[in-house]
Design a protein around this motif. Sequence first.
Motif, PDB file in Angstrom:
ATOM      1  N   ALA B 422       0.828  -1.203   0.000  1.00  0.00           N
ATOM      2  CA  ALA B 422       0.000   0.000   0.000  1.00  0.00           C
ATOM      3  C   ALA B 422       0.864   1.256   0.000  1.00  0.00           C
ATOM      4  N   PHE B 423       1.894   1.235   0.793  1.00  0.00           N
ATOM      5  CA  PHE B 423       2.780   2.387   0.867  1.00  0.00           C
ATOM      6  C   PHE B 423       3.420   2.679  -0.481  1.00  0.00           C
ATOM      7  N   LEU B 424       3.903   1.611  -1.121  1.00  0.00           N
ATOM      8  CA  LEU B 424       4.576   1.808  -2.398  1.00  0.00           C
ATOM      9  C   LEU B 424       3.606   2.272  -3.469  1.00  0.00           C
ATOM     10  N   ALA B 425       2.395   1.763  -3.395  1.00  0.00           N
ATOM     11  CA  ALA B 425       1.390   2.222  -4.359  1.00  0.00           C
ATOM     12  C   ALA B 425       1.183   3.721  -4.212  1.00  0.00           C
ATOM     13  N   ALA B 426       1.141   4.171  -2.957  1.00  0.00           N
ATOM     14  CA  ALA B 426       0.972   5.596  -2.716  1.00  0.00           C
ATOM     15  C   ALA B 426       2.166   6.385  -3.228  1.00  0.00           C
ATOM     16  N   VAL B 427       3.357   5.848  -2.979  1.00  0.00           N
ATOM     17  CA  VAL B 427       4.561   6.548  -3.419  1.00  0.00           C
ATOM     18  C   VAL B 427       4.584   6.638  -4.939  1.00  0.00           C
ATOM     19  N   ARG B 428       4.169   5.563  -5.584  1.00  0.00           N
ATOM     20  CA  ARG B 428       4.263   5.515  -7.045  1.00  0.00           C
ATOM     21  C   ARG B 428       3.361   6.536  -7.720  1.00  0.00           C
ATOM     22  N   LYS B 429       2.316   6.888  -7.033  1.00  0.00           N
ATOM     23  CA  LYS B 429       1.445   7.917  -7.598  1.00  0.00           C
ATOM     24  C   LYS B 429       2.228   9.197  -7.838  1.00  0.00           C
ATOM     25  N   HIS B 430       3.138   9.470  -6.900  1.00  0.00           N
ATOM     26  CA  HIS B 430       3.897  10.711  -7.010  1.00  0.00           C
ATOM     27  C   HIS B 430       5.200  10.518  -7.780  1.00  0.00           C
ATOM     28  N   LEU B 431       5.763   9.363  -7.676  1.00  0.00           N
ATOM     29  CA  LEU B 431       7.021   9.109  -8.378  1.00  0.00           C
ATOM     30  C   LEU B 431       6.838   7.929  -9.314  1.00  0.00           C
ATOM     31  N   PRO B 432       6.246   8.166 -10.471  1.00  0.00           N
ATOM     32  CA  PRO B 432       5.872   7.037 -11.343  1.00  0.00           C
ATOM     33  C   PRO B 432       7.073   6.287 -11.913  1.00  0.00           C
ATOM     34  N   TYR B 433       8.243   6.933 -11.920  1.00  0.00           N
ATOM     35  CA  TYR B 433       9.381   6.256 -12.555  1.00  0.00           C
ATOM     36  C   TYR B 433      10.073   5.272 -11.613  1.00  0.00           C
ATOM     37  N   LEU B 434       9.516   5.094 -10.388  1.00  0.00           N
ATOM     38  CA  LEU B 434      10.141   4.185  -9.429  1.00  0.00           C
ATOM     39  C   LEU B 434       9.967   2.742  -9.899  1.00  0.00           C
ATOM     40  N   LYS B 435      11.076   2.047 -10.003  1.00  0.00           N
ATOM     41  CA  LYS B 435      10.990   0.659 -10.478  1.00  0.00           C
ATOM     42  C   LYS B 435      10.465  -0.246  -9.364  1.00  0.00           C
ATOM     43  N   PRO B 436       9.654  -1.227  -9.714  1.00  0.00           N
ATOM     44  CA  PRO B 436       9.054  -2.064  -8.665  1.00  0.00           C
ATOM     45  C   PRO B 436      10.089  -2.882  -7.891  1.00  0.00           C
ATOM     46  N   ALA B 437      11.166  -3.262  -8.557  1.00  0.00           N
ATOM     47  CA  ALA B 437      12.110  -4.161  -7.893  1.00  0.00           C
ATOM     48  C   ALA B 437      13.109  -3.411  -7.013  1.00  0.00           C
ATOM     49  N   LEU B 438      13.039  -2.088  -7.065  1.00  0.00           N
ATOM     50  CA  LEU B 438      14.089  -1.319  -6.394  1.00  0.00           C
ATOM     51  C   LEU B 438      14.062  -1.506  -4.882  1.00  0.00           C
ATOM     52  N   LEU B 439      12.857  -1.448  -4.311  1.00  0.00           N
ATOM     53  CA  LEU B 439      12.783  -1.475  -2.857  1.00  0.00           C
ATOM     54  C   LEU B 439      13.250  -2.809  -2.257  1.00  0.00           C
ATOM     55  N   PRO B 440      12.732  -3.925  -2.762  1.00  0.00           N
ATOM     56  CA  PRO B 440      13.237  -5.187  -2.233  1.00  0.00           C
ATOM     57  C   PRO B 440      14.748  -5.280  -2.343  1.00  0.00           C
ATOM     58  N   HIS B 441      15.275  -4.829  -3.477  1.00  0.00           N
ATOM     59  CA  HIS B 441      16.729  -4.853  -3.654  1.00  0.00           C
ATOM     60  C   HIS B 441      17.409  -4.011  -2.603  1.00  0.00           C
ATOM     61  N   GLY B 442      16.858  -2.811  -2.412  1.00  0.00           N
ATOM     62  CA  GLY B 442      17.459  -1.901  -1.438  1.00  0.00           C
ATOM     63  C   GLY B 442      17.455  -2.509  -0.053  1.00  0.00           C
ATOM     64  N   ILE B 443      16.328  -3.127   0.300  1.00  0.00           N
ATOM     65  CA  ILE B 443      16.224  -3.718   1.641  1.00  0.00           C
ATOM     66  C   ILE B 443      17.224  -4.841   1.797  1.00  0.00           C
ATOM     67  N   ARG B 444      17.351  -5.641   0.741  1.00  0.00           N
ATOM     68  CA  ARG B 444      18.315  -6.731   0.808  1.00  0.00           C
ATOM     69  C   ARG B 444      19.728  -6.205   1.019  1.00  0.00           C
ATOM     70  N   CYS B 445      20.061  -5.165   0.259  1.00  0.00           N
ATOM     71  CA  CYS B 445      21.406  -4.596   0.405  1.00  0.00           C
ATOM     72  C   CYS B 445      21.610  -4.096   1.822  1.00  0.00           C
ATOM     73  N   LEU B 446      20.613  -3.416   2.338  1.00  0.00           N
ATOM     74  CA  LEU B 446      20.729  -2.902   3.706  1.00  0.00           C
ATOM     75  C   LEU B 446      20.923  -4.046   4.687  1.00  0.00           C
ATOM     76  N   PHE B 447      20.125  -5.107   4.489  1.00  0.00           N
ATOM     77  CA  PHE B 447      20.237  -6.256   5.391  1.00  0.00           C
ATOM     78  C   PHE B 447      21.644  -6.813   5.357  1.00  0.00           C
ATOM     79  N   LEU B 448      22.154  -6.982   4.151  1.00  0.00           N
ATOM     80  CA  LEU B 448      23.483  -7.544   4.008  1.00  0.00           C
ATOM     81  C   LEU B 448      24.523  -6.646   4.646  1.00  0.00           C
ATOM     82  N   ALA B 449      24.403  -5.348   4.385  1.00  0.00           N
ATOM     83  CA  ALA B 449      25.368  -4.402   4.952  1.00  0.00           C
ATOM     84  C   ALA B 449      25.296  -4.463   6.471  1.00  0.00           C
ATOM     85  N   SER B 450      24.070  -4.508   7.001  1.00  0.00           N
ATOM     86  CA  SER B 450      23.908  -4.516   8.445  1.00  0.00           C
ATOM     87  C   SER B 450      24.511  -5.781   9.058  1.00  0.00           C
ATOM     88  N   VAL B 451      24.223  -6.925   8.431  1.00  0.00           N
ATOM     89  CA  VAL B 451      24.768  -8.175   8.972  1.00  0.00           C
ATOM     90  C   VAL B 451      26.288  -8.164   8.904  1.00  0.00           C
TER      91      VAL B 451
END
Lengths: 539, 510
Positions: B422-451
Amino acid sequence: MWLNWLKTRGGAAMAALGTVKGSGNWFLALALGVTLLKCLLIPTYHSTDFEVHRNWLAITHSLPLSQWYYEATSEWTLDYPPFFAWFEYVLSHVAKYFDQEMLNIHNLNYFNSRTLLFQRFSVIFTDLLFVYAVHECCKCVNGKKASKELTEKPKFILSALLLWNFGLLIVDHIHFQYNGFLSGLMLLSIARLFQKRHMEGAFLFAILLHFKHIYLYVAPAYGIYLLRSYCFTASKPDGSVRWNSFSFTRLISLGLIVFLVSALSLGPFLAMNQLPQVFSRLFPFKRGLCHAYWAPNFWALYNAADKLLCTIGLELKLLDPNKIPKASMTSGLVQQFEHTVLPSVSPVATLICTLIAILPSVCCLWLKPQGPRGFLRCLILCALSSFMFGWHVHEKAILLAILPMSLLSVEKAGDASIFLILTTTGHYSLFPLLFTTPELPIKILLMLLFTIYSISSLMTLFRKEKPLFNWMETVYLLGLAPLEVCCEFVFPFTSWRLKYPFIPLLLTSVYCAVGVTYAWFRLYVSMLTGPPGGKTKKQ
Amino acid sequence: MEKCYWMAVAILMGLTVRWTVSLHSYSGAGKPPLFGDYEAQRHWQEVTLNLPVRQWYFNSSDNDLQYWGLDYPPLTAYHSLLCAYVAERIEPAWVALYTSRGHESAAHKLFMRATVFIADLMIYIPAVVLYCCCLKEISTKKKAASALCILLYPGLILIDHGHFQHIYNCVSLGLALWGVLGVSRDWDLLGSLAFCLALNYKQMELYHSLPFFCFLLGKCFQKGLKGKGLGSLLRLACTVVASCALCWLPFLTEWEQTLQVLRRLFPVDRGLFEDKVANVWCSLSVFVKVKDLLLRDTQILISFLITLLSVLPACVKLTLRPSLRGFRFALVSCALSFFLFSFQVHEKSILLVALPVCLVLHEVPFMSAWFLLVSTFSMLPLLLRDGLLLPSVATTMAFCMACAALLPAWAEASEEALQLGAFLAAVRKHLPYLKPALLPHGIRCLFLASVTTMVLLTLMSVTLEPPRKYPDLFAVLVCFVSCLNFLLFLAYFNIVIMWDSKNGRRKKTN
């Protein structure tokens, strides 16, 4: 650039995490889980065996080969075969990086945290062989139907039963011994025989014999099986042996393997003319019939019967109180137990009893060969029979039967029932090994964990067949709980504690002896009444 | 029976790990003159047994408050008294006045460990098991799996059974969990009673009080404040007042008594934070010494305002739209806000956040497990000081493994699994060029960096000697890194809460 790299690596790592859940890596999870538990057990109580092994490290590290079996500074002299001594020698070269002082022969009862860490980790590390062996064994079992649920697959249950075995955990990782990798060798050699790699199996078993000679007990099964099913290449249609199919090459190559391994192990001592000394260390017959705590075998029942008859005799004035040796009445647990009513037992008598007990199973293996499963059954019977009738048997020796029995238990409902009775009583009989209070919750919790899991999982596996236990067996197994409560929670607060301190041990070993004897008997019946060999596949 | 055995296995595993950890060292073992939290607990038993109730919280010749004075609510004191009675039956020397100070022996350690073990077994573990049994729409085996994951949470095990917290977390958290259970099964009175007991056992439970309050209030609003709602509100209020009064009964006789207990419970003069805590103030003090710059009253005010600001959205939302799911997430976010921004926080208070996170473990497995890892890591300096490295590493690895093997979609960081659709759907309304796969990727990178940072920092603190100029270098780094992680989690959980209703509505229409 690096972000991109991170992404790909991240993907790989996540995929790796994912596979833990997915295909077949449940085995890794089980093995790693139990390893972590072993690490947590490091600060627990350890028995004198800890000092025994430290002393052997010191002996093998600081003395030349010729002195190994003569050294007697410590009372814990080297009494395992040469390969085990070499094993300690190898370990000692790692140990010196932990603490040089533990390798000094004169530092008796030397102990510090580094020694503890090294010794404990050496057991945990060598258990890797056991893990590998379990992995190989899992390939050998064939469930009738492949259940969809992972946790209901025979392979899963078998590896849980073996890897999380309660007996191995407390004997190796609390009490301190190296049974893990020795059992690993045995299981591996069994797995090789299942996989028709007979030479390898024989080789592994020969090595095992020179690690710990207690495995001599199961050697008859190996000998007969290899001779009957490997050296004779064919059977008649009715299952009897076809004498003209004998293969000399196979026999000679087997003999060569055994001979070479033995030469490697005992050769140096033969060259130094020390063989008699080595054997005198390996087979000390000066100890008593039973260990300080009676192992739950036939002799425990025999001793108990003797005590009972003696008491009855005294009550009815049939016996003269003055003639009865005092020690036997006040403490039942001296090393030399003198029988008052029944005839005393000599080592030779136990040897004959053991041989007689083993004989039918071995004959059965020869007359009705049933492939590796028949061999396994015979091996378990050999181990169990010698446990039942052997001289100075340790309660720990029950593991020799319990571990291979796990393999049978996941294939047939009848075997599962025998296995559950044998393991539950056998494991319970290990309780007196850990008598310190901090370990009391651990042993109870782990025992409950293993027992509940083994019973429930096997019941689930065979839920379509008739129930695993009849009412008598159920009552007997449930009786262990009140027994434990009486022995460890009630008895210490009664006035009998000082007068009859041996009662809890006596009760435990007699109660468990009944279960072990029953399991032994049922296993024997299942072997003797099994289907004739002709029906099984030809070798 | 066939289905129950997995739960039995999970409980037994949890118990086994608890007892094996308890065989390791504890805080302040063999470190006179003050020893550690273990001695504090023993000292309270000594004080409560030998002194009359009126003197428990007062400084006197018999009760030196400087030496581990009682600074927790009455229920803790009663619990200590109960333990003291047992201790006296076993060995009077353990609780003798004066002479027992710094008493250490194997038997006594066993006794103390047993008290925690029994408390855990009677309060926390049944609550966890019941909670997991009440989970809906999953199989028995899955329930047992989540129970195992919660029971294996290393932070609680290590602090209670290893470090030996001088106030049993398992009791206060267990009671709070009973509260959650009661409230979520619609036994509001029982739930609030249990929570009041928790609050009177450990005042830090205040971290959880706002969501409880808002949720119950919201429920009453829903029933209509003029009809049924008012009645249930009054009943709740009575329950709370009565149960608190019952706990405080001996201290309510005199005004001075009550005041003194309150003064002991909220020691304002101890400063903004203690030791090294992974909260904002401590991390900020790496750059700006807030503690010295501002007056204490200003500090209190600022921390109060910021805390309030950060809990406000979740609480308002919960009051207006009370839902069970929202309640659980609000518990997380409020506790986390308190931990990060409030005045006088202990590093061990992170456990108060960890408990509600455990409750959402089955909903957002990936983020929750990650959070639980970070929370354990944030206590690393403390655990290292107590010589608990081995059990920490072992239990953490066991926990990771349990999560990886048992939780659904643990490694899956998709939008749906993260509950961020729901959050991403809301964000996409304002930023339509946001790629769908970006967030999961970002979270994964953060997780890896954190670990990776966690592993590296652990290795460094174990193997390297800190430079002489900064003896606390690694501890501060650990806190700083954990704090950054926690801020991320705060943002995440708030987003999940705020965009929850749309999610829910969509489910309803489907």
